[in-house]
Design a protein around this motif. Structure first.
Motif, PDB file in Angstrom:
ATOM      1  N   MET A  27       0.831  -1.203   0.000  1.00 35.49           N
ATOM      2  CA  MET A  27       0.000   0.000   0.000  1.00 35.49           C
ATOM      3  C   MET A  27       0.866   1.253   0.000  1.00 35.49           C
ATOM      4  O   MET A  27       0.592   2.205  -0.737  1.00 35.49           O
ATOM      5  N   ARG A  28       1.908   1.259   0.804  1.00 34.00           N
ATOM      6  CA  ARG A  28       2.803   2.418   0.860  1.00 34.00           C
ATOM      7  C   ARG A  28       3.479   2.623  -0.495  1.00 34.00           C
ATOM      8  O   ARG A  28       3.563   3.751  -0.996  1.00 34.00           O
ATOM      9  N   ARG A  29       3.951   1.542  -1.109  1.00 32.01           N
ATOM     10  CA  ARG A  29       4.614   1.644  -2.411  1.00 32.01           C
ATOM     11  C   ARG A  29       3.649   2.193  -3.462  1.00 32.01           C
ATOM     12  O   ARG A  29       4.006   3.073  -4.241  1.00 32.01           O
ATOM     13  N   GLU A  30       2.424   1.671  -3.490  1.00 26.64           N
ATOM     14  CA  GLU A  30       1.439   2.159  -4.462  1.00 26.64           C
ATOM     15  C   GLU A  30       1.154   3.639  -4.264  1.00 26.64           C
ATOM     16  O   GLU A  30       1.052   4.391  -5.224  1.00 26.64           O
ATOM     17  N   ARG A  31       1.023   4.054  -3.009  1.00 28.55           N
ATOM     18  CA  ARG A  31       0.751   5.462  -2.720  1.00 28.55           C
ATOM     19  C   ARG A  31       1.924   6.326  -3.178  1.00 28.55           C
ATOM     20  O   ARG A  31       1.731   7.378  -3.791  1.00 28.55           O
TER      21      ARG A  31
END
Length: 70
Positions: A27-31
């Motif tokens: 999720m952090r990477r996608e954001r």
């Protein structure tokens, strides 16, 4: 909860914490990737690198072989 359990049962992850840790990293990477993309898009607009929306849609239709109705 079912998905987490199935990931553990299939051997993809050893624990519930491992599944959650992995999901949060993704999720952090996608954001972060979304933010980079948005900033690049805004820079393009500021530099005048744009095209009319109808031209963009026409180009996408040609690229994906879609009719004008799509």
């Amino acid at each position: 909860a079912e998905f987490v359990a199935s990931e553990i049962a299939s051997g993809n992850f050893p624990t519930q914490d491992a599944v959650i840790d992995y999901a949060l990293r993704m999720m952090r990477r996608e954001r972060e990737e979304a933010i980079v993309g948005i900033k690049a898009g805004l820079a393009d607009v500021a530099a005048g690198r744009t095209q009319p929306l109808d031209e963009a849609f026409d180009q996408l239709r040609r690229e994906f072989g879609l009719s004008e109705d799509a």
